[in-house]
Design an enzyme around this catalytic site. Structure first.
Site, PDB file in Angstrom:
ATOM      1  N   ASN A   1       1.925  -9.152  15.767  1.00  0.00           N
ATOM      2  CA  ASN A   1       0.594  -9.176  15.142  1.00  0.00           C
ATOM      3  C   ASN A   1       0.457 -10.526  14.440  1.00  0.00           C
ATOM      4  O   ASN A   1       1.032 -10.737  13.379  1.00  0.00           O
ATOM      5  CB  ASN A   1       0.489  -8.027  14.126  1.00  0.00           C
ATOM      6  CG  ASN A   1      -0.793  -8.110  13.312  1.00  0.00           C
ATOM      7  OD1 ASN A   1      -1.723  -8.841  13.663  1.00  0.00           O
ATOM      8  ND2 ASN A   1      -0.846  -7.371  12.212  1.00  0.00           N
TER       9      ASN A   1
ATOM     10  N   LYS B   1      -2.007 -11.721  13.022  1.00  0.00           N
ATOM     11  CA  LYS B   1      -2.985 -11.692  11.917  1.00  0.00           C
ATOM     12  C   LYS B   1      -3.942 -12.893  12.078  1.00  0.00           C
ATOM     13  O   LYS B   1      -4.213 -13.293  13.197  1.00  0.00           O
ATOM     14  CB  LYS B   1      -2.269 -11.708  10.568  1.00  0.00           C
ATOM     15  CG  LYS B   1      -1.132 -10.687  10.504  1.00  0.00           C
ATOM     16  CD  LYS B   1      -0.641 -10.479   9.125  1.00  0.00           C
ATOM     17  CE  LYS B   1       0.587  -9.594   9.175  1.00  0.00           C
ATOM     18  NZ  LYS B   1       0.940  -9.052   7.891  1.00  0.00           N
TER      19      LYS B   1
ATOM     20  N   HIS C   1      -4.353  -0.934  10.627  1.00  0.00           N
ATOM     21  CA  HIS C   1      -3.375  -1.774   9.915  1.00  0.00           C
ATOM     22  C   HIS C   1      -3.662  -1.696   8.413  1.00  0.00           C
ATOM     23  O   HIS C   1      -4.816  -1.623   7.998  1.00  0.00           O
ATOM     24  CB  HIS C   1      -3.471  -3.224  10.409  1.00  0.00           C
ATOM     25  CG  HIS C   1      -2.326  -4.056   9.927  1.00  0.00           C
ATOM     26  ND1 HIS C   1      -2.292  -4.589   8.658  1.00  0.00           N
ATOM     27  CD2 HIS C   1      -1.163  -4.408  10.519  1.00  0.00           C
ATOM     28  CE1 HIS C   1      -1.144  -5.250   8.499  1.00  0.00           C
ATOM     29  NE2 HIS C   1      -0.441  -5.154   9.619  1.00  0.00           N
TER      30      HIS C   1
ATOM     31  N   GLU D   1      -3.738  -3.820   6.213  1.00  0.00           N
ATOM     32  CA  GLU D   1      -4.649  -4.857   5.680  1.00  0.00           C
ATOM     33  C   GLU D   1      -6.107  -4.477   5.938  1.00  0.00           C
ATOM     34  O   GLU D   1      -6.987  -4.790   5.139  1.00  0.00           O
ATOM     35  CB  GLU D   1      -4.282  -6.221   6.293  1.00  0.00           C
ATOM     36  CG  GLU D   1      -2.978  -6.744   5.683  1.00  0.00           C
ATOM     37  CD  GLU D   1      -2.175  -7.652   6.586  1.00  0.00           C
ATOM     38  OE1 GLU D   1      -2.708  -8.160   7.590  1.00  0.00           O
ATOM     39  OE2 GLU D   1      -0.975  -7.843   6.279  1.00  0.00           O
TER      40      GLU D   1
ATOM     41  N   GLU E   1       4.469   1.594   9.081  1.00  0.00           N
ATOM     42  CA  GLU E   1       4.553   0.344   8.340  1.00  0.00           C
ATOM     43  C   GLU E   1       4.393   0.638   6.847  1.00  0.00           C
ATOM     44  O   GLU E   1       3.266   0.728   6.349  1.00  0.00           O
ATOM     45  CB  GLU E   1       3.434  -0.604   8.777  1.00  0.00           C
ATOM     46  CG  GLU E   1       3.476  -0.989  10.236  1.00  0.00           C
ATOM     47  CD  GLU E   1       2.859  -2.355  10.464  1.00  0.00           C
ATOM     48  OE1 GLU E   1       3.563  -3.222  10.947  1.00  0.00           O
ATOM     49  OE2 GLU E   1       1.677  -2.543  10.136  1.00  0.00           O
TER      50      GLU E   1
ATOM     51  N   GLY F   1       4.988  -8.174   4.992  1.00  0.00           N
ATOM     52  CA  GLY F   1       4.829  -9.551   4.529  1.00  0.00           C
ATOM     53  C   GLY F   1       5.510  -9.831   3.200  1.00  0.00           C
ATOM     54  O   GLY F   1       5.264 -10.871   2.581  1.00  0.00           O
TER      55      GLY F   1
ATOM     56  N   SER G   1       8.358  -6.643   7.558  1.00  0.00           N
ATOM     57  CA  SER G   1       9.407  -7.655   7.372  1.00  0.00           C
ATOM     58  C   SER G   1      10.578  -7.471   8.329  1.00  0.00           C
ATOM     59  O   SER G   1      11.737  -7.652   7.945  1.00  0.00           O
ATOM     60  CB  SER G   1       9.879  -7.673   5.905  1.00  0.00           C
ATOM     61  OG  SER G   1       8.802  -8.015   5.050  1.00  0.00           O
TER      62      SER G   1
HETATM   63  C1  PEP Z   1       2.428  -6.487  10.095  1.00  0.00           C
HETATM   64  O1  PEP Z   1       1.536  -7.246   9.778  1.00  0.00           O
HETATM   65  O2  PEP Z   1       2.156  -5.501  10.786  1.00  0.00           O
HETATM   66  C2  PEP Z   1       3.798  -6.754   9.656  1.00  0.00           C
HETATM   67  C3  PEP Z   1       4.721  -5.880   9.901  1.00  0.00           C
HETATM   68  O3  PEP Z   1       4.003  -7.940   8.999  1.00  0.00           O
HETATM   69  P1  PEP Z   1       5.425  -8.577   8.586  1.00  0.00           P
HETATM   70  O4  PEP Z   1       6.328  -8.464   9.770  1.00  0.00           O
HETATM   71  O5  PEP Z   1       5.110 -10.012   8.254  1.00  0.00           O
HETATM   72  O6  PEP Z   1       5.915  -7.808   7.425  1.00  0.00           O
END
Ligand code: PEP
Length: 250
Positions: free
Chosen positions: A9, A11, A95, A97, A167, A173, A212
């Site tokens: 992803n 973003k 997601h 976000e 998640e 992040g 992460s």
């Molecule tokens: C994500 O945006 O779905 C995500 C898992 O981000 P990150 O790997 O940067 O934590």
């Protein structure tokens, strides 16, 4: 047997100048990885470039979001049929976000899941608890509610046509990854929740971990019984890191 999926992803990252190199680097590195499915979800404006560069490679592509509407006066939105028109396989829905910054409710996310399927896309359906919710001990209630919203709107068969991405919001992040045990516990719970309405579907649905995930923690996370791959944010922007995670999945 569930084939692992690693999806990137991006973003709101990438540039006209750098996107080609990123896509080509991932496609080159993924060529020999035949045990894992590899996907990238760039910003919508780069999807035509993804199609041009990835068609015929082992890497598939998708959108980061999808409108609940198929077309019409919805300024700024991208519809499922538009994503399908550019040969997307996947669309991320729900997601954190989007849920946090755009106020997307469980019901709206469920509607997006349905809209994606109607357009022939496979939803990557993101669920997960905030830090506050984890500390309050309501993680299972939160993810159950998110799953149940899709079950209520579309039923067990529809849910089974998607991919779930667990998640934990506190891990996205932040560099703070769930431990393999923490992640496995929630993944097993999610699978058991799906099993209540569809025992067979629960065995075959892929549940990705996201938050992460990096080359140095990917193998241990993905070795867990109910973790079937990863949804990767930051590390998907660096081909060597992303490919190392893909390698760890296979
Ligand atoms: C994500 O945006 O779905 C995500 C898992 O981000 P990150 O790997 O940067 O934590």
């Amino acid at each position: 047997m569930r084939q692992p999926l690693v999806a990137g992803n991006w973003k709101m990252n990438g540039s006209r100048e750098g996107v080609g190199e990123l896509l080509d680097g991932i496609a080159r590195g993924a060529a020999g990885l035949d045990k894992v499915e590899v996907a990238v979800c760039p910003p919508a404006i780069f999807i035509p470039e993804a199609q041009a560069r990835l068609a015929g490679t082992r890497v598939v592509w998708g959108g980061q979001d999808v409108s609940v509407h198929a077309s019409g006066a919805y300024t700024g939105e991208i519809s499922g049929p538009m994503l399908s028109d550019f040969a997307c396989t996947y669309a991320i829905v729900g997601h954190s976000e989007r849920r946090t910054y755009h106020g997307e409710s469980d019901t709206l996310v469920a509607q997006k899941f349905v809209a994606a399927r109607k357009a022939g896309l496979v939803p990557i359906f993101c669920i997960g608890e905030t830090l506050e919710e984890r500390e309050q001990g309501v993680t299972e209630q939160v993810v159950a509610g998110q799953v149940d919203a899709v079950l209520a709107l579309g039923g067990a068969q529809l849910l089974g046509e998607g991919v779930i991405a667990y998640e934990p919001v506190w891990a996205i992040g932040t560099g703070r990854t769930a431990t393999p045990e923490q992640a496995q516990e929630v993944h097993a719970f999610i699978r058991s929740r799906v099993a209540v309405s569809d025992a067979e579907g629960a065995g075959s649905i892929r549940i990705l971990y996201g938050g992460s995930m990096k080359p140095d923690n990917a193998a241990e996370l993905m070795a867990q019984a109910d973790i079937d791959g990863g949804l990767i944010g930051g590390a998907s922007l660096k081909p060597s890191d992303f490919l190392a995670i893909c390698q760890a999945a296979g």
